[in-house]
Design a protein around this motif. Sequence first.
Motif, PDB file in Angstrom:
ATOM      1  N   ASP A   5       0.824  -1.198   0.000  1.00  0.00           N
ATOM      2  CA  ASP A   5       0.000   0.000   0.000  1.00  0.00           C
ATOM      3  C   ASP A   5       0.865   1.257   0.000  1.00  0.00           C
ATOM      4  N   GLN A   6       2.037   1.165   0.627  1.00  0.00           N
ATOM      5  CA  GLN A   6       2.919   2.306   0.645  1.00  0.00           C
ATOM      6  C   GLN A   6       4.317   1.839   0.976  1.00  0.00           C
ATOM      7  N   LEU A  40      -0.570   0.984   9.517  1.00  0.00           N
ATOM      8  CA  LEU A  40      -1.625   0.000   9.771  1.00  0.00           C
ATOM      9  C   LEU A  40      -2.669   0.560  10.729  1.00  0.00           C
ATOM     10  N   ARG A  41      -2.208   1.218  11.779  1.00  0.00           N
ATOM     11  CA  ARG A  41      -3.164   1.799  12.732  1.00  0.00           C
ATOM     12  C   ARG A  41      -4.002   2.882  12.052  1.00  0.00           C
ATOM     13  N   ARG A  42      -3.368   3.696  11.242  1.00  0.00           N
ATOM     14  CA  ARG A  42      -4.098   4.777  10.560  1.00  0.00           C
ATOM     15  C   ARG A  42      -5.190   4.217   9.650  1.00  0.00           C
ATOM     16  N   ASP A  43      -4.915   3.098   9.016  1.00  0.00           N
ATOM     17  CA  ASP A  43      -5.869   2.533   8.057  1.00  0.00           C
ATOM     18  C   ASP A  43      -6.946   1.668   8.707  1.00  0.00           C
ATOM     19  N   LEU A 214      -7.062  -8.750   5.234  1.00  0.00           N
ATOM     20  CA  LEU A 214      -7.534  -9.822   6.091  1.00  0.00           C
ATOM     21  C   LEU A 214      -8.342  -9.286   7.267  1.00  0.00           C
ATOM     22  N   LEU A 215      -7.837  -8.255   7.928  1.00  0.00           N
ATOM     23  CA  LEU A 215      -8.551  -7.720   9.094  1.00  0.00           C
ATOM     24  C   LEU A 215      -9.864  -7.066   8.690  1.00  0.00           C
ATOM     25  N   ARG A 216      -9.896  -6.457   7.527  1.00  0.00           N
ATOM     26  CA  ARG A 216     -11.159  -5.882   7.051  1.00  0.00           C
ATOM     27  C   ARG A 216     -12.165  -6.977   6.695  1.00  0.00           C
TER      28      ARG A 216
END
Length: 302
Positions: A5-6, A40-43, A214-216
């Motif tokens: 993603d980045q 990851l936390r931001r997203d 996966l978490l989404r």
Amino acid sequence: MTAPDQEPSRPRRSGLRGFGHDGPSPWTDLDRPPLDAAALRRDLLVPGGLWSALDVVEETGSTNTDLTERAKAGAAAGAVLVAERQSAGRGRLDRQWSAPARSGLFLSVLLRPTVPRERLGWLPILVGVSVAATLQRIAGLQVGLKWPNDLQVEIDGTERKLGGILTELTGDAVVAGLGLNVTLRTEELPVPAAASLELAGAEVTDRGTLLRALLREFAELYGEWQAAAGDPQASGLLPAYTARCTTLGRQVVVQLPGGRELHGEAVALDTDGRLVVRGADGARQAVGAGDVVHLRPAPPQG
């Protein structure tokens, strides 16, 4: 997973070690960049979402053990703990499990489900369905689910294990752990029957991309399951699992606790997520724990 993603964050050079007495630098394997915890936390930590906290640690014994301790101390639901390396990872029946640093996804999530307690046996199945659906969509792989908790992929006509799932109950909380081999090379596999996404030809091997997806996916399916009070049929979990299960319809040997074995055909899952095996005499027996050995190839998929 080669489409991150980045760009991953880079450490300052002054903090790096070389190959001295402290061992090799954790940054020397450029094919295995570290996860970017802040990104990851931001997203993933969004208002109204399932996930409430996300931590990435360089190494720990077991993410399941760590989150279980947090659960006992009253940690909120939705905590995610990811380890770049586990030194004492555990599978079912307290089997040890380990892999090189940053070669996979090693994580646990803390949940406090409100469904009837007798339906909690569906949680590892829910995790498995989430992983299989994610890998099909993101990595272009057909991943099968071997009852009760193995993630499988077929390589050169042979079923091989990509990872496993372990759920543990503590009070009103459930800690669900996942170990998924991502970039293990052939010489790094713990056993010949193991595999990794890279060896299976995955289209994407970036761990950050996979973890987000996966978490989404899990959060969406978990919400549907909770809304249906854990009913596997009403939530769509049962049909989603049976469509991917590599055990149903197979002749199996189930190695039960205590050294006993059950031989027969795996014909169904019952309402508690247990495997129903029909013996040669036609009698059916539901098993909630045990190791399954597939005795013949699965029938062709139409």
